[in-house]
Write a protein that holds these residues in place. Structure first.
Motif, PDB file in Angstrom:
ATOM      1  N   THR A 114      14.860  10.536   8.513  1.00 26.84           N
ATOM      2  CA  THR A 114      13.662  11.223   8.035  1.00 26.84           C
ATOM      3  C   THR A 114      13.222  10.673   6.691  1.00 26.84           C
ATOM      4  OG1 THR A 114      15.199  12.902   7.289  1.00 26.84           O
ATOM      5  CG2 THR A 114      13.876  13.413   9.230  1.00 26.84           C
ATOM      6  N   GLN A 115      14.212  10.407   5.860  1.00 28.51           N
ATOM      7  CA  GLN A 115      13.871   9.882   4.536  1.00 28.51           C
ATOM      8  C   GLN A 115      13.201   8.519   4.653  1.00 28.51           C
ATOM      9  OE1 GLN A 115      16.974   8.432   1.796  1.00 28.51           O
ATOM     10  NE2 GLN A 115      16.505  10.223   0.557  1.00 28.51           N
ATOM     11  N   GLU A 116      13.709   7.710   5.574  1.00 28.44           N
ATOM     12  CA  GLU A 116      13.144   6.373   5.741  1.00 28.44           C
ATOM     13  C   GLU A 116      11.713   6.442   6.244  1.00 28.44           C
ATOM     14  OE1 GLU A 116      14.329   2.839   5.453  1.00 28.44           O
ATOM     15  OE2 GLU A 116      15.022   4.194   3.885  1.00 28.44           O
ATOM     16  N   ILE A 117      11.496   7.317   7.215  1.00 26.64           N
ATOM     17  CA  ILE A 117      10.145   7.444   7.772  1.00 26.64           C
ATOM     18  C   ILE A 117       9.187   7.890   6.672  1.00 26.64           C
ATOM     19  CG2 ILE A 117       8.728   8.758   9.409  1.00 26.64           C
ATOM     20  CD1 ILE A 117      11.153   8.856  11.244  1.00 26.64           C
ATOM     21  N   GLU A 118       9.653   8.848   5.915  1.00 21.98           N
ATOM     22  CA  GLU A 118       8.840   9.362   4.824  1.00 21.98           C
ATOM     23  C   GLU A 118       8.538   8.276   3.798  1.00 21.98           C
ATOM     24  OE1 GLU A 118       7.462  12.073   5.463  1.00 21.98           O
ATOM     25  OE2 GLU A 118       6.514  11.960   3.496  1.00 21.98           O
ATOM     26  N   ARG A 119       9.549   7.526   3.465  1.00 21.43           N
ATOM     27  CA  ARG A 119       9.384   6.474   2.457  1.00 21.43           C
ATOM     28  C   ARG A 119       8.377   5.432   2.903  1.00 21.43           C
ATOM     29  NH1 ARG A 119      11.461   1.405   1.674  1.00 21.43           N
ATOM     30  NH2 ARG A 119      12.693   1.520   3.568  1.00 21.43           N
ATOM     31  N   LYS A 120       8.469   5.041   4.165  1.00 21.52           N
ATOM     32  CA  LYS A 120       7.544   4.012   4.648  1.00 21.52           C
ATOM     33  C   LYS A 120       6.126   4.552   4.734  1.00 21.52           C
ATOM     34  CE  LYS A 120      10.976   1.309   7.041  1.00 21.52           C
ATOM     35  NZ  LYS A 120      11.534   0.845   8.291  1.00 21.52           N
ATOM     36  N   ARG A 121       6.036   5.814   5.101  1.00 14.84           N
ATOM     37  CA  ARG A 121       4.705   6.418   5.155  1.00 14.84           C
ATOM     38  C   ARG A 121       4.082   6.420   3.763  1.00 14.84           C
ATOM     39  NH1 ARG A 121       2.019  11.052   4.518  1.00 14.84           N
ATOM     40  NH2 ARG A 121       3.766  12.032   3.467  1.00 14.84           N
ATOM     41  N   LEU A 134       4.781   4.510   1.308  1.00 13.46           N
ATOM     42  CA  LEU A 134       4.501   3.134   0.904  1.00 13.46           C
ATOM     43  C   LEU A 134       3.178   2.663   1.477  1.00 13.46           C
ATOM     44  CD1 LEU A 134       6.230   1.425  -0.870  1.00 13.46           C
ATOM     45  CD2 LEU A 134       7.291   0.420   1.127  1.00 13.46           C
ATOM     46  N   SER A 135       2.967   2.961   2.761  1.00 17.47           N
ATOM     47  CA  SER A 135       1.715   2.509   3.373  1.00 17.47           C
ATOM     48  C   SER A 135       0.530   3.254   2.779  1.00 17.47           C
ATOM     49  CB  SER A 135       1.765   2.672   4.888  1.00 17.47           C
ATOM     50  OG  SER A 135       1.777   4.035   5.208  1.00 17.47           O
ATOM     51  N   MET A 136       0.779   4.496   2.399  1.00 15.59           N
ATOM     52  CA  MET A 136      -0.304   5.242   1.758  1.00 15.59           C
ATOM     53  C   MET A 136      -0.680   4.626   0.430  1.00 15.59           C
ATOM     54  SD  MET A 136       0.117   9.317   2.162  1.00 15.59           S
ATOM     55  CE  MET A 136      -0.982   9.612   0.821  1.00 15.59           C
ATOM     56  N   VAL A 137       0.335   4.263  -0.331  1.00 11.48           N
ATOM     57  CA  VAL A 137       0.057   3.643  -1.630  1.00 11.48           C
ATOM     58  C   VAL A 137      -0.678   2.334  -1.426  1.00 11.48           C
ATOM     59  CG1 VAL A 137       1.112   2.607  -3.661  1.00 11.48           C
ATOM     60  CG2 VAL A 137       2.049   4.697  -2.739  1.00 11.48           C
ATOM     61  N   LEU A 138      -0.278   1.596  -0.379  1.00 10.82           N
ATOM     62  CA  LEU A 138      -0.903   0.301  -0.135  1.00 10.82           C
ATOM     63  C   LEU A 138      -2.363   0.458   0.234  1.00 10.82           C
ATOM     64  CD1 LEU A 138      -0.357  -2.705   0.098  1.00 10.82           C
ATOM     65  CD2 LEU A 138       0.186  -2.369   2.495  1.00 10.82           C
ATOM     66  N   SER A 139      -2.672   1.528   0.982  1.00 12.60           N
ATOM     67  CA  SER A 139      -4.036   1.668   1.476  1.00 12.60           C
ATOM     68  C   SER A 139      -4.902   2.542   0.576  1.00 12.60           C
ATOM     69  CB  SER A 139      -4.011   2.255   2.886  1.00 12.60           C
ATOM     70  OG  SER A 139      -3.287   3.465   2.856  1.00 12.60           O
ATOM     71  N   GLN A 140      -4.426   2.843  -0.628  1.00 11.26           N
ATOM     72  CA  GLN A 140      -5.216   3.664  -1.538  1.00 11.26           C
ATOM     73  C   GLN A 140      -6.488   2.965  -1.943  1.00 11.26           C
ATOM     74  OE1 GLN A 140      -2.860   4.432  -4.917  1.00 11.26           O
ATOM     75  NE2 GLN A 140      -2.374   6.510  -4.362  1.00 11.26           N
ATOM     76  N   THR A 141      -7.516   3.749  -2.107  1.00  6.87           N
ATOM     77  CA  THR A 141      -8.744   3.155  -2.639  1.00  6.87           C
ATOM     78  C   THR A 141      -8.609   3.036  -4.147  1.00  6.87           C
ATOM     79  OG1 THR A 141      -9.699   5.327  -2.969  1.00  6.87           O
ATOM     80  CG2 THR A 141     -10.142   4.255  -0.857  1.00  6.87           C
ATOM     81  N   LYS A 142      -9.521   2.284  -4.751  1.00 14.47           N
ATOM     82  CA  LYS A 142      -9.488   2.117  -6.195  1.00 14.47           C
ATOM     83  C   LYS A 142      -9.591   3.468  -6.893  1.00 14.47           C
ATOM     84  CE  LYS A 142     -10.047  -1.920  -8.695  1.00 14.47           C
ATOM     85  NZ  LYS A 142      -9.251  -2.782  -8.004  1.00 14.47           N
ATOM     86  N   HIS A 143     -10.442   4.298  -6.339  1.00 13.84           N
ATOM     87  CA  HIS A 143     -10.663   5.617  -6.932  1.00 13.84           C
ATOM     88  C   HIS A 143      -9.367   6.404  -6.959  1.00 13.84           C
ATOM     89  CE1 HIS A 143     -12.818   9.218  -7.975  1.00 13.84           C
ATOM     90  NE2 HIS A 143     -12.273   9.863  -6.965  1.00 13.84           N
ATOM     91  N   GLN A 144      -8.718   6.399  -5.822  1.00  7.26           N
ATOM     92  CA  GLN A 144      -7.446   7.104  -5.674  1.00  7.26           C
ATOM     93  C   GLN A 144      -6.428   6.564  -6.680  1.00  7.26           C
ATOM     94  OE1 GLN A 144      -7.623   9.574  -3.815  1.00  7.26           O
ATOM     95  NE2 GLN A 144      -5.514  10.196  -3.674  1.00  7.26           N
ATOM     96  N   GLU A 145      -6.428   5.233  -6.804  1.00  9.48           N
ATOM     97  CA  GLU A 145      -5.484   4.582  -7.713  1.00  9.48           C
ATOM     98  C   GLU A 145      -5.677   5.081  -9.137  1.00  9.48           C
ATOM     99  OE1 GLU A 145      -5.204   0.359  -6.451  1.00  9.48           O
ATOM    100  OE2 GLU A 145      -4.841   0.068  -8.592  1.00  9.48           O
ATOM    101  N   SER A 199       2.729  10.350  -3.058  1.00 12.56           N
ATOM    102  CA  SER A 199       1.360  10.838  -2.901  1.00 12.56           C
ATOM    103  C   SER A 199       1.022  11.837  -3.991  1.00 12.56           C
ATOM    104  CB  SER A 199       1.194  11.472  -1.527  1.00 12.56           C
ATOM    105  OG  SER A 199       2.113  12.544  -1.422  1.00 12.56           O
ATOM    106  N   PRO A 200      -0.217  11.830  -4.431  1.00 13.06           N
ATOM    107  CA  PRO A 200      -0.624  12.696  -5.547  1.00 13.06           C
ATOM    108  C   PRO A 200      -0.436  14.179  -5.236  1.00 13.06           C
ATOM    109  CG  PRO A 200      -2.501  11.513  -4.639  1.00 13.06           C
ATOM    110  CD  PRO A 200      -1.308  10.963  -3.998  1.00 13.06           C
TER     111      PRO A 200
END
Lengths: 432, 239
Positions: free
Chosen positions: A191-198, A200-211, A261-262
């Motif tokens: 579960t921790q791994e799934i969460e971590r990868k999720r 990570l992908s969220m951080v990768l796909s953040q928009t500039k605004h979100q960043e 995630s924020p």
């Protein structure tokens, strides 16, 4: 043969000895051994105070303490038509040392029956998994790709690691013996791994605004944590941590395995910010924090322009009487000035766009010299309108009107119209 | 955690914010003829209530940390008025540490004040009669005050309580001890009080309101100009 020879000047005995002495000195100083002069120059040239590269390393051969073995081996030449077998000395394959493989533990069928049965996995699947693991050296991405039934990487990893762990523990004479084995010590947490990868992908796909928002929130959290550290003079056993962010939890929020995630970083909104998390604080300090938070996404130049505008408006950069109401008004004013500056920039870009359309020269950048003159002229009238803060109700307003030097100069103070940011800003607020 | 009986007193009250307006700074007199090389000024550094009320209802003790060249540079003042007088020649930063009563706040708070001896206008004459004064206004905010603190200060002039939330019942006020028996801690008749600066939030509020109005007007104007320019650009856009 040197300059003196060419000129025909006599060489004084002193100069000769000097040359003799200095030349060998300079030589050893200038030309390092081991590498050519040009290469040495690339690294910063003559005589660094502390050599940043170890020159002796540059021409080193591979470490001679490696085991190099030679074998007397037969060979056939492809150039010969007869099958003459000749012999020669051949060095062992120098890349053989890189051919590592993983020791995949293989279970017996009895062991499977006894320890490893699982409702979600058939024996056949588990066997296939282990075959692939051995074949592909635990490269799970490939294994997942090749696996006959659809399984996620995390599922495969989970099955492999739990099976290996169980076998290790079962085979060990006593639990203490394997306790140090990495497979036993750090169990795979699906579960921790799934969460971590999720995450990570969220951080990768953040928009500039979100960043930007995230950076703001994190900076805020850091500041709250720091100010709390600073305020904590002595041990406080009964001090309740009012907000959810303490220095420890702030670190946890960004640590591995946790979401970044924020929504999980629970920091009160900047408006309420440090005030609600610190029990006792100085109002000027709190205002400073909030001002920083509000302008955290702005660059240094923008911040300077805000301060310049405040000066033009005859507002103290730091309120002289920082009451609650004054601080609130001050903060709001700063935010409004930021909005104002952003709108100005927007207008400039729109103007530049318009000019380029009219000119027909679409390739020009807003700041280019050719058009900047016209754009600047246009901007000047607009800017003059917007930055003429000289009119203030009261006596002071009248005085400042008289002091103003002229329309053109006023525009140079706070904002930077298209070309103006290239000119040094010599005007001061007092010039207005 | 504290002793069981302290628990009652230390109960925190949320949604109420107590703010204490203070002024801290110094007044310095030039010694004129009596000035020597090392003692050119006589100065007093102090922390007072912004309206000159007695701060000892909140502050237990103030520690002034002077420059290391002074004897015993750590000066502790246990009662109001919280001030310290000295003589010297140099300007330096003084660290002022406020210690509060136990039911107010367990951690001390630090303020920093740069001692001012010489007037802004360096060329002007120095007077022995009129001191050079440098003061800063500050407000100390206590969120979640303890019940006993609130009870003590709810009617005290040194402290500002905001409008309390509806239905809020204040704890019963603590009877104040006889005023005349206590030594006066307020600074209303302090010898330096004639030089104290006046801090009025009204002026600043007015200035801020006027500034905001101007900025808002310009924002509105810019928005109109932006939309206008946008429309103009439409005409010239390349096909």
């Amino acid at each position: 043969m040197d300059a003196k020879d060419i000129l025909g000047l006599p060489k004084t005995p002193l100069s000769i000895t000097q040359e003799k002495k200095s030349r060998p000195q300079k030589d050893s100083q200038r030309k390092p051994d081991g590498i050519s002069r040009e290469v040495y120059a690339l690294t910063g040239g003559v005589a660094p105070l502390m050599p940043s590269i170890d020159v002796s390393q540059l021409k080193r051969r591979p470490p001679s303490d490696e085991k190099i073995t030679w074998q007397w081996l037969p060979f056939t030449s492809s150039a010969r038509k007869d099958n003459l077998q000749l012999y020669h000395w051949a060095r062992d394959y120098s890349f053989a040392k890189y051919n590592k493989s993983v020791d995949v533990i293989r279970y017996t069928d009895e062991e499977y029956e006894k320890h490893l049965t699982d409702p979600k996995w058939t024996k056949e699947e588990t066997d296939q998994l282990f075959d692939l693991c051995e074949r592909f050296d635990l490269r799970f991405i490939i294994i997942a790709d090749r696996f006959p039934t659809p399984r996620t990487v995390e599922e495969l990893k989970d099955r492999y690691y739990s099976v290996s762990r169980t076998i290790l523990v079962a085979r060990a004479p006593s639990p203490g013996e394997v306790a140090g084995h990495p497979l036993v010590k750090e169990p795979y947490n699906v579960t921790q791994e799934i969460e971590r990868k999720r995450a990570l992908s969220m951080v990768l796909s953040q928009t500039k605004h979100q960043e930007r928002k995230d950076a703001e929130v994190l900076a805020e959290a850091k500041r709250i944590a720091e100010s709390r550290m600073a305020a904590r003079a002595a041990e406080e056993p009964d001090l309740p941590i009012a907000s959810d962010i303490g220095p420890e939890s702030a670190e946890r929020a960004v640590g591995p395995g946790d979401t970044i995630s924020p929504s999980n970083v629970q920091v009160p909104a900047p408006a309420a910010a440090p005030s609600t998390s610190l029990r006792v604080y100085l109002r000027t300090y709190a205002l400073e924090q909030m001002v920083q938070a509000a302008s955290s996404s702005a660059g240094l130049r923008t911040i300077k322009r805000v301060e310049q505008t405040l000066q033009d408006l005859e507002v103290n950069l730091k309120p002289k009487v920082p009451t609650k109401a004054v601080c609130a008004e001050h903060l709001e004013l700063r935010k409004e000035i930021l909005t104002l500056l952003n709108l100005q920039k927007q207008l400039q870009y729109k103007e530049a766009e318009g000019s380029s359309f009219r000119d027909g020269s679409y390739g020009d950048m807003p700041g280019s010299a050719k058009r900047s003159q016209r754009a600047a002229d246009q901007d000047r009238t607009f800017v003059l309108d917007t930055i003429s803060f000289g009119v203030i109700p009261g006596d002071r307003g009248v005085k400042r009107e008289q002091k103003r030097k002229g329309p053109g100069r006023a525009s140079e103070t706070s904002s930077s119209p298209a070309g103006a940011h290239k000119r040094p800003r010599k005007m001061k607020a007092s010039d207005l | 955690m504290g002793k069981p009986e302290d628990g009652e007193k230390k109960k925190k009250i949320k949604d109420v914010e107590i703010s204490v307006p203070i002024v801290y700074g110094n007044a310095a007199f030039w010694l004129g003829k009596k000035a020597s090389d090392y003692q050119s000024h006589k100065w007093t550094v102090y922390v007072r209530g912004a309206t000159n009320e007695d701060l000892s209802v909140v502050v237990k003790q103030v520690v002034f940390q002077l420059h290391s060249s002074f004897n015993n540079p750590t000066r502790v003042v246990d009662s109001a008025p919280f001030e310290l007088s000295e003589s010297g020649w140099g300007e330096f930063e003084i660290a002022i540490t406020l210690f509060f009563h136990n039911d107010v706040c367990e951690k001390p708070l630090n303020l920093y004040h740069h001692l001012k001896l010489y007037p802004e206008d360096e060329s002007g004459p120095m007077s022995t009669k009129k001191p050079v004064v440098m003061e800063s206004y500050e407000e100390i905010v206590f969120t979640e005050p303890s019940e006993s603190f609130l009870a003590r200060v709810q009617n005290h002039p040194a402290v500002t309580l905001p409008r309390l939330p509806a239905g809020f019942i204040l704890p019963p006020p603590v009877p104040v001890e006889d005023e005349s028996k206590r030594k006066r801690g307020d600074t209303k008749d302090h010898p330096l009080s004639q030089w104290f600066l006046n801090f009025s939030e009204a002026d600043e509020l007015l200035q801020l309101a006027a500034a905001r109005q101007q900025v808002q007007a310009h924002i509105a104007k810019l928005k109109r100009q932006i939309s206008m320019t946008g429309r103009n650009n439409q005409q010239f856009k390349p096909l």
